[in-house]
Scaffold this active site. Sequence first.
Site, PDB file in Angstrom:
ATOM      1  N   TYR A 190      -2.194  -1.239  10.475  1.00 19.11           N
ATOM      2  CA  TYR A 190      -2.055  -1.249   8.831  1.00 19.11           C
ATOM      3  C   TYR A 190      -0.813  -0.927   8.523  1.00 19.11           C
ATOM      4  CZ  TYR A 190      -3.908  -1.060   4.143  1.00 19.11           C
ATOM      5  OH  TYR A 190      -4.143  -1.000   2.667  1.00 19.11           O
ATOM      6  N   SER A 245       0.879  -1.175  -0.087  1.00 16.10           N
ATOM      7  CA  SER A 245      -0.082  -0.098  -0.064  1.00 16.10           C
ATOM      8  C   SER A 245       1.044   1.272  -0.037  1.00 16.10           C
ATOM      9  CB  SER A 245      -0.974   0.027   1.050  1.00 16.10           C
ATOM     10  OG  SER A 245      -1.487   1.167   1.518  1.00 16.10           O
TER      11      SER A 245
HETATM   12  P1  NAD Z   1     -11.340  -6.006  -0.478  1.00 17.97           P
HETATM   13  O1  NAD Z   1     -12.283  -6.022   1.058  1.00 17.97           O
HETATM   14  O2  NAD Z   1     -12.515  -5.776  -1.358  1.00 17.97           O
HETATM   15  O3  NAD Z   1     -10.633  -7.583  -0.389  1.00 17.97           O
HETATM   16  C1  NAD Z   1      -9.964  -8.051   0.713  1.00 17.97           C
HETATM   17  C2  NAD Z   1      -9.774  -9.495   0.351  1.00 17.97           C
HETATM   18  O4  NAD Z   1      -9.348 -10.005   1.424  1.00 17.97           O
HETATM   19  C3  NAD Z   1     -11.511 -10.187   0.446  1.00 17.97           C
HETATM   20  O5  NAD Z   1     -11.155 -11.015  -0.734  1.00 17.97           O
HETATM   21  C4  NAD Z   1     -11.561 -10.805   1.604  1.00 17.97           C
HETATM   22  O6  NAD Z   1     -12.188 -12.096   1.424  1.00 17.97           O
HETATM   23  C5  NAD Z   1     -10.132 -11.227   1.746  1.00 17.97           C
HETATM   24  N1  NAD Z   1      -9.839 -11.613   3.382  1.00 17.97           N
HETATM   25  C6  NAD Z   1      -9.948 -10.829   4.175  1.00 17.97           C
HETATM   26  N2  NAD Z   1      -9.711 -11.483   5.545  1.00 17.97           N
HETATM   27  C7  NAD Z   1      -9.410 -12.778   5.109  1.00 17.97           C
HETATM   28  C8  NAD Z   1      -8.877 -13.878   5.642  1.00 17.97           C
HETATM   29  N3  NAD Z   1      -8.717 -13.962   7.050  1.00 17.97           N
HETATM   30  N4  NAD Z   1      -8.372 -15.120   5.019  1.00 17.97           N
HETATM   31  C9  NAD Z   1      -8.724 -14.830   3.666  1.00 17.97           C
HETATM   32  N5  NAD Z   1      -9.036 -13.737   2.857  1.00 17.97           N
HETATM   33  C10 NAD Z   1      -9.413 -12.836   3.811  1.00 17.97           C
HETATM   34  O7  NAD Z   1     -10.312  -4.988  -0.271  1.00 17.97           O
HETATM   35  P2  NAD Z   1      -9.424  -4.477  -1.225  1.00 17.97           P
HETATM   36  O8  NAD Z   1      -9.408  -2.805  -1.385  1.00 17.97           O
HETATM   37  O9  NAD Z   1      -9.502  -5.080  -2.571  1.00 17.97           O
HETATM   38  O10 NAD Z   1      -7.859  -4.792  -0.611  1.00 17.97           O
HETATM   39  C11 NAD Z   1      -6.938  -5.796  -1.153  1.00 17.97           C
HETATM   40  C12 NAD Z   1      -5.688  -5.531  -0.884  1.00 17.97           C
HETATM   41  O11 NAD Z   1      -5.283  -4.230  -1.258  1.00 17.97           O
HETATM   42  C13 NAD Z   1      -5.648  -5.491   0.788  1.00 17.97           C
HETATM   43  O12 NAD Z   1      -4.385  -6.080   1.072  1.00 17.97           O
HETATM   44  C14 NAD Z   1      -5.346  -3.884   1.018  1.00 17.97           C
HETATM   45  O13 NAD Z   1      -4.544  -3.652   2.176  1.00 17.97           O
HETATM   46  C15 NAD Z   1      -4.978  -3.607  -0.424  1.00 17.97           C
HETATM   47  N6  NAD Z   1      -4.916  -1.924  -0.438  1.00 17.97           N
HETATM   48  C16 NAD Z   1      -6.221  -1.549  -0.819  1.00 17.97           C
HETATM   49  C17 NAD Z   1      -6.360  -0.360  -1.105  1.00 17.97           C
HETATM   50  C18 NAD Z   1      -7.891   0.137  -1.410  1.00 17.97           C
HETATM   51  O14 NAD Z   1      -7.740   1.666  -1.563  1.00 17.97           O
HETATM   52  N7  NAD Z   1      -8.735  -0.325  -1.740  1.00 17.97           N
HETATM   53  C19 NAD Z   1      -5.034   0.661  -1.354  1.00 17.97           C
HETATM   54  C20 NAD Z   1      -4.094   0.099  -0.922  1.00 17.97           C
HETATM   55  C21 NAD Z   1      -3.782  -1.181  -0.552  1.00 17.97           C
END
Ligand code: NAD
Length: 257
Positions: free
Chosen positions: A152, A139
């Site tokens: 985080y 991130s």
């Molecule tokens: P999201 O909530 O859509 O996806 C998160 C995923 O993680 C889901 O598929 C969920 O089922 C899975 N998950 C959660 N807990 C779990 C567990 N215990 N076991 C297995 N799977 C689990 O969110 P996202 O925004 O797509 O985030 C995905 C990644 O991207 C994360 O690591 C997040 O930190 C990172 N990220 C997101 C953003 C953003 O703005 N959306 C920015 C930077 C980084």
Amino acid sequence: MTLQGKTAIITGSNSGIGLGIAHELARAGASVVINSFTDREEDHAIAKDIADTHGVDARYIKADMSKGAECRALIAQAGGCDILVNNAGIQHVAPIDEFPEDKWDAIIAINMSSAYHTTAAALPIMRDRGWGRVVNVASAHGLTASPYKSAYVAAKHGVVGMTKTVALETAQEPITCNAICPGYVLTPLVEAQIPDTMREYNMSREDVIKNVMLTRQPSKEFATVEQLGGTTVFLCSDAAAQITGTTLSVDGGWTAL
Ligand code: NAD
């Protein structure tokens, strides 16, 4: 560029960025394994949709990324691992002196330690097959901080550090390890926050996006899951064979500030 014959495992991929990455890897020809901890009918339907859309093998495997043994079992059950994308992640926001201990432990486990377990299990398989790519979804918070996100930010900085170490340990092998650092991405998780924030600030959707969510993103645009998928496919290409141990920001200029 084709990833035909490669198997990709993407943790936390039944929604958002992970699902976007699964689609782009499948579009490039890889067989994909998608994962979450839920095991609902719709999780298997997502895998079938990927298979039907891209004409590749796609499977759903349940594994809870907060549990080391399940992280390792995911890799073992996949029956191959050429590309490992460590993407599963959760968030909780609170000042550090009020941060619930269970939330701290869950964020460190899911966002950081899971990548240790899956990488440890995947590297011997990649070595046997003579090729490998580890892509960690970190991130902008793996490079900078924001208040109230101590767990985080700690976990994502940890992932960036682990990425460098794994890259050094595999530097003389045909295996690379890199971290992608997204800024704000419009995933269902982020979309769901918009109506409440509109009410809270009495703002239009456009103002919430530009002036609240994207204050630190100079482009004033979200990154998309397709762009993150494309970045992952690039890191799996021959052109990226000498890119290892680094971070690739997809953040509209956030970390240039
Ligand atoms: P999201 O909530 O859509 O996806 C998160 C995923 O993680 C889901 O598929 C969920 O089922 C899975 N998950 C959660 N807990 C779990 C567990 N215990 N076991 C297995 N799977 C689990 O969110 P996202 O925004 O797509 O985030 C995905 C990644 O991207 C994360 O690591 C997040 O930190 C990172 N990220 C997101 C953003 C953003 O703005 N959306 C920015 C930077 C980084």
